[in-house]
Design a protein around this motif. Sequence first.
Motif: not given
Length: 257
Positions: A161-175
């Motif tokens: 759970f924590p890993y996947s949520v953090s990586k989803g946030a990184i995609v948005q941070m990139t944009r």
Amino acid sequence: MPLLKDKVAIVTGASSGIGRAIALKFAAEGAAVVIADTAELPIEGGQSTADLIQSTGGTAMHVATDISDWNAVDALVGATAARFGRLDVMVNNAAIYTSTNLVETTPEQWNRVISVNLTGFFHCSKRAVIQMLTQAPVNEVRGRIINISSQHGMVACPGDFPYSVSKGAIVQMTRQIAVDHADDLIVCNAIAPGKIITGKPGVANDPDALAYSLSRTPWPRLGTPNDVAGAALYLASDMASYVTGINLMVDGGWMAG
């Protein structure tokens, strides 16, 4: 001419695995590379990344860095600018995981993963942009940020759970960085690896997990760190001249299936 001649890059988590492959690829293409990692020796064994680069005639230095600590990141970029005069590419790669689902994850585990995988990327991106804003553009670009996300930023990572949520946030941070800093001539992209075979311990190399990943991947093999490094080289180079805000999948077709 080497693709990264006279460029200066920081790669976090570059002592082992994907980060190590990116650092070696960048150095081979002419970049001076700063290895930012809490450890210096690779999980896989052998020479440190900085020593390996220097032994082949490249330019590299290791800076012990916990990216969850703003002061450490501030010192990292400061040391890079002091030695090399600028920062052209920041590769945010360092990440950790717990292999725990929502109910199993303790508050301490959650906080630690987020502090590295999300807050650490924030620290490094912010400090990189602060440095890049002081630099004159080269070929219309002041600097580039490359975030290593994951296919599990777009589809769930079963049992983590924590890993996947953090990586989803990184995609948005990139944009967000790409859009907010386009006028500043700062490029920001992400790379989403699929299943990449590295030396990291635990469930990542469990035989059943590897068999499942292979069954899910259309390409007839799993990925290597060098596959991701090739994508990072492209995004770090002037070949990527009108590319910003993307999440480039390096997954053997997993997400297409």
